[in-house]
Write an enzyme that holds these catalytic residues in place. Structure first.
Site, mmCIF file in Angstrom:
data_model
loop_
_atom_site.group_PDB
_atom_site.id
_atom_site.type_symbol
_atom_site.label_atom_id
_atom_site.label_comp_id
_atom_site.label_asym_id
_atom_site.label_seq_id
_atom_site.Cartn_x
_atom_site.Cartn_y
_atom_site.Cartn_z
ATOM 1 C CE LYS A 1 -4.399 -1.874 1.039
ATOM 2 N NZ LYS A 1 -5.391 -2.318 1.992
ATOM 3 N NE ARG B 1 -7.064 -8.603 -0.314
ATOM 4 C CZ ARG B 1 -6.510 -7.818 -1.242
ATOM 5 N NH1 ARG B 1 -5.520 -7.004 -0.929
ATOM 6 N NH2 ARG B 1 -6.951 -7.834 -2.481
HETATM 7 N N1 PMM Z 1 -7.202 -4.051 0.368
HETATM 8 C C1 PMM Z 1 -7.438 -4.093 -0.950
HETATM 9 C C2 PMM Z 1 -8.376 -4.978 -1.488
HETATM 10 N N2 PMM Z 1 -9.048 -5.822 -0.684
HETATM 11 N N3 PMM Z 1 -9.503 -6.671 1.450
HETATM 12 C C3 PMM Z 1 -9.301 -6.633 2.760
HETATM 13 N N4 PMM Z 1 -10.004 -7.474 3.567
HETATM 14 N N5 PMM Z 1 -8.410 -5.785 3.341
HETATM 15 C C4 PMM Z 1 -7.684 -4.909 2.609
HETATM 16 O O1 PMM Z 1 -6.896 -4.151 3.194
HETATM 17 C C5 PMM Z 1 -7.880 -4.894 1.193
HETATM 18 C C6 PMM Z 1 -8.820 -5.807 0.647
HETATM 19 C C7 PMM Z 1 -6.698 -3.161 -1.877
HETATM 20 O O2 PMM Z 1 -5.740 -3.894 -2.408
HETATM 21 P P1 PMM Z 1 -5.073 -4.276 -3.768
HETATM 22 O O3 PMM Z 1 -5.712 -3.424 -4.838
HETATM 23 O O4 PMM Z 1 -3.681 -3.892 -3.493
HETATM 24 O O5 PMM Z 1 -5.251 -5.738 -3.955
#
Ligand code: PMM
Length: 283
Positions: A211, A250
Site C-alpha cells: 500500500k 492479505r
Molecule cells: N485491500 C485491498 C483490497 N481488498 N480486502 C481486505 N479485507 N483488506 C484490505 O486491506 C484490502 C482488501 C486493496 O488492495 P489491492 O488493490 O492492493 O489488492
C-alpha cells in the site's frame, strides 16, 4: 500453542498491460498465479475482479462475474481455500456456488443492501472491513478526529447490523481497511493500536500489502518505492502483526510473509517458556 497467523494470497483478475490478450489470457494468468501462491505456502487465496485502489471506477456486474467465477472454479478444484473480494451479493453468491468459502467485502456490507441478507442465509466466513465510500470518493472521507476510536466505533456499528440480521459471530472477521479513506498516519495509528480492534472479540485480518503508506515510508528513506518494491516492508508488517496474534494477513507476495509468520510464531512460543532453563554459564 496459539494458532499461527494465516497468509491470504491476493489473486487480482483485473486488466493489466497484457489485457488486450483477452479474457482467457487474464484468467489463465490468474489461475497460474494462484497456483504459484499456493506453492509458496498461501493458506487462502483471495480472488478479486474489481480494483479498489484510490480513484478506481467500478466495473459492471457482468464483467466482475465473468472475471471472477471461472478463476474461483479452477482454483477451488485445485484444492485451494477460496475467498472472493467483492462488494456485490450476486458475485458473492455465484462465487460460493463455484467453491468459495470466504467472502471478503471491503465495504462491510454497505455497498450492496443484499449482502448482509446473503451472509445471514449462508454458512460462509465473512470479512467485514471499515469503509466510508467507493474508491472514487474515499479520499474525501479520510478525515478523523480520533482514527482508532472512529474506525472501531464504525466497525462496531457494522457488526451490530450484521449480527442483528442473524449471522453467527464466529463467522465474522474484521479488518480496519488500511488505505480505505485513510492516509498514511491513520494506517500507522491503526497498526499501533491493534488491541482496540481485537477487543471487539473477532478475528482480525490486516491488508497492508504494497500500500501507498509503505511506498511513502520507503520513498522518505530514499529507497525504491514502487509497489513491487514494497514486499520486504510488507513482510515486516506481517511479522509485527503476527507477533501480535492477528488471524490473517492479505498479501501479494506470499513467501516473505510465510517466513515472517514463522519468525513471529517462534517468538510467540518462546514468550510462553520460562526465561531461563536453569543452565548456568552457557553462552
Ligand atoms: N485491500 C485491498 C483490497 N481488498 N480486502 C481486505 N479485507 N483488506 C484490505 O486491506 C484490502 C482488501 C486493496 O488492495 P489491492 O488493490 O492492493 O489488492
Amino acid at each position: 500453542m496459539t494458532p499461527r497467523t494465516l497468509v491470504m494470497g491476493v489473486v487480482n483478475v483485473t486488466p493489466d498491460s497484457f489485457s488486450d490478450g483477452g479474457q482467457w489470457f487474464e484468467q489463465d494468468v490468474a489461475i497460474a498465479h494462484g497456483r504459484h501462491l499456493l506453492a509458496q505456502g498461501a493458506d487462502i487465496l483471495d480472488i478479486g475482479g474489481e480494483s479498489t485502489r484510490p480513484g478506481a471506477e467500478r466495473v459492471s456486474l457482468a464483467e466482475e462475474l465473468q472475471r471472477v467465477v471461472p478463476v474461483v472454479e479452477a482454483l477451488a478444484a485445485a484444492g485451494a481455500v477460496i475467498s472472493v473480494d467483492t462488494m456485490r451479493a450476486e458475485v458473492a453468491s455465484a462465487s460460493l456456488g463455484a467453491g468459495a468459502t470466504f467472502i471478503n467485502d471491503v465495504s462491510g456490507g454497505l455497498a450492496d443492501p443484499q449482502m448482509v441478507p446473503l451472509v445471514a442465509a449462508g454458512d460462509f466466513t465473512y470479512v467485514v472491513s471499515h469503509w466510508r465510500g467507493h474508491s472514487d470518493v474515499m479520499a474525501e472521507h479520510a478525515t478523523y478526529g480520533d482514527v482508532v476510536g472512529e474506525v472501531v466505533g464504525e466497525l462496531r456499528g457494522r457488526l451490530a447490523a450484521i449480527l442483528a440480521a442473524g449471522v453467527d459471530p464466529e463467522r465474522v472477521i474484521i479488518d480496519p481497511g488500511l488505505g480505505f479513506a485513510k492516509d498514511g498516519a491513520d494506517n500507522w495509528r491503526l497498526l499501533a493500536h491493534l488491541d482496540a480492534l481485537t477487543a471487539l472479540g473477532h478475528r482480525v485480518l490486516i491488508g497492508a500489502s504494497r500500500k501507498r503508506f509503505l511506498g511513502q515510508l520507503l520513498d522518505d528513506a530514499g529507497a525504491e518505492s514502487l509497489p513491487v518494491f514494497r514486499d520486504r516492508a510488507t513482510a515486516a508488517v506481517t511479522a509485527l502483526v503476527a507477533a501480535h496474534g492477528v488471524w490473517g494477513v492479505r498479501v501479494h507476495e506470499v513467501a516473505g510473509s510465510v517466513d515472517a509468520v514463522r519468525v513471529a510464531q517462534a517468538l510467540r512460543s518462546a514468550e510462553n517458556e520460562p526465561s531461563s532453563e536453569g543452565r548456568e554459564g552457557t553462552p
